[in-house]
Design a protein around this motif. Structure first.
Motif, PDB file in Angstrom:
ATOM      1  N   ALA A 109       4.009   5.373  -5.480  1.00  0.00           N
ATOM      2  CA  ALA A 109       3.956   5.318  -6.948  1.00  0.00           C
ATOM      3  C   ALA A 109       2.881   6.264  -7.481  1.00  0.00           C
ATOM      4  N   ARG A 110       1.711   6.308  -6.817  1.00  0.00           N
ATOM      5  CA  ARG A 110       0.655   7.242  -7.239  1.00  0.00           C
ATOM      6  C   ARG A 110       1.116   8.683  -7.101  1.00  0.00           C
ATOM      7  N   GLN A 111       1.789   8.954  -5.980  1.00  0.00           N
ATOM      8  CA  GLN A 111       2.291  10.318  -5.761  1.00  0.00           C
ATOM      9  C   GLN A 111       3.280  10.700  -6.855  1.00  0.00           C
ATOM     10  N   ARG A 112       4.167   9.765  -7.197  1.00  0.00           N
ATOM     11  CA  ARG A 112       5.148  10.039  -8.250  1.00  0.00           C
ATOM     12  C   ARG A 112       4.429  10.271  -9.590  1.00  0.00           C
ATOM     13  N   MET A 113       3.431   9.403  -9.840  1.00  0.00           N
ATOM     14  CA  MET A 113       2.690   9.586 -11.090  1.00  0.00           C
ATOM     15  C   MET A 113       2.005  10.950 -11.126  1.00  0.00           C
ATOM     16  N   ARG A 114       1.414  11.330 -10.011  1.00  0.00           N
ATOM     17  CA  ARG A 114       0.761  12.635  -9.960  1.00  0.00           C
ATOM     18  C   ARG A 114       1.777  13.746 -10.201  1.00  0.00           C
ATOM     19  N   GLU A 115       2.934  13.580  -9.534  1.00  0.00           N
ATOM     20  CA  GLU A 115       3.965  14.609  -9.715  1.00  0.00           C
ATOM     21  C   GLU A 115       4.420  14.653 -11.164  1.00  0.00           C
ATOM     22  N   GLU A 116       4.622  13.458 -11.757  1.00  0.00           N
ATOM     23  CA  GLU A 116       5.048  13.424 -13.154  1.00  0.00           C
ATOM     24  C   GLU A 116       3.966  14.015 -14.071  1.00  0.00           C
ATOM     25  N   ASP A 162       0.832  -1.203   0.000  1.00  0.00           N
ATOM     26  CA  ASP A 162       0.000   0.000   0.000  1.00  0.00           C
ATOM     27  C   ASP A 162       0.867   1.253   0.000  1.00  0.00           C
ATOM     28  N   GLN A 163       1.904   1.235   0.808  1.00  0.00           N
ATOM     29  CA  GLN A 163       2.805   2.392   0.873  1.00  0.00           C
ATOM     30  C   GLN A 163       3.506   2.601  -0.469  1.00  0.00           C
TER      31      GLN A 163
END
Length: 181
Positions: free
Chosen positions: A137-144, A131-132
């Motif tokens: 990974a979601r945060q990175r995708m959002r940032e990207e 989950d972490q």
């Protein structure tokens, strides 16, 4: 019959026996008296001692036999005791083996429970880490995505906005900041 009569009869029989010279009464009396004295001394002194010796020897033998019988009885009791112990050892061995098996089964069940609990904990930790990792990974995708959107927006703005539009947007921005204060 007395001893004297026996001696006289023996002398008479010896004289009838034949040509042999029959001993005189004098030749018989001294050895007879000597024999009787010897017999009296044996009866008076030797027989009581021999009787006492034989009685004490018999008593010692009876004691030794009684002691041997007692030892034999104790040995038989000891043999019976050991036989009983050997019979109990089989039962004790079986009870010890069954107790050890039961303890082993309990320990096995405990280890299995602990292993399952550890496996559940590892699964929970793995889910938490997954989950972490997913959140990261979601945060990175959002940032990207945000960076890509910002870059594309700049490129669009740079292509479509003129210098006059930039000055006007800057003034509006400064004016809004002033109002917020």
């Amino acid at each position: 019959m007395t001893v004297l009569e026996l001696v006289l009869i023996a002398q008479a029989l010896a004289s009838e026996a034949g040509d042999h010279h029959a001993p005189s009464l004098h030749d018989i009396w001294f050895p007879l008296i000597n024999f009787l004295i010897f017999a009296y001394l044996i009866k008076r002194f030797a027989l009581p001692r021999a009787r006492d010796y034989l009685a004490s020897r018999r008593a010692a033998l009876v004691r030794a036999m009684d002691e041997a019988a007692e030892r034999e009885r104790r040995a038989a009791a000891l043999v019976q005791d050991y036989k009983a112990r050997l019979a109990r050892i089989d039962g004790e061995t079986e009870s010890i083996v069954s107790a050890l098996r039961a303890d082993g089964e309990k320990e096995k069940a405990k280890l299995v429970r602990e292993a399952r609990a550890l496996a559940d904990k590892i699964q929970q930790d793995a889910r938490f880490l997954a989950d972490q990792e997913l959140k990261v990974a979601r945060q990175r995708m959002r940032e990207e995505i945000a960076e890509t959107a910002e870059r594309q927006a700049r490129e669009l703005i740079e292509r479509h906005i003129s210098a006059a539009d930039q000055a006007r947007l800057a003034e509006e921005f400064i004016a809004r900041i002033g109002q917020v204060r």
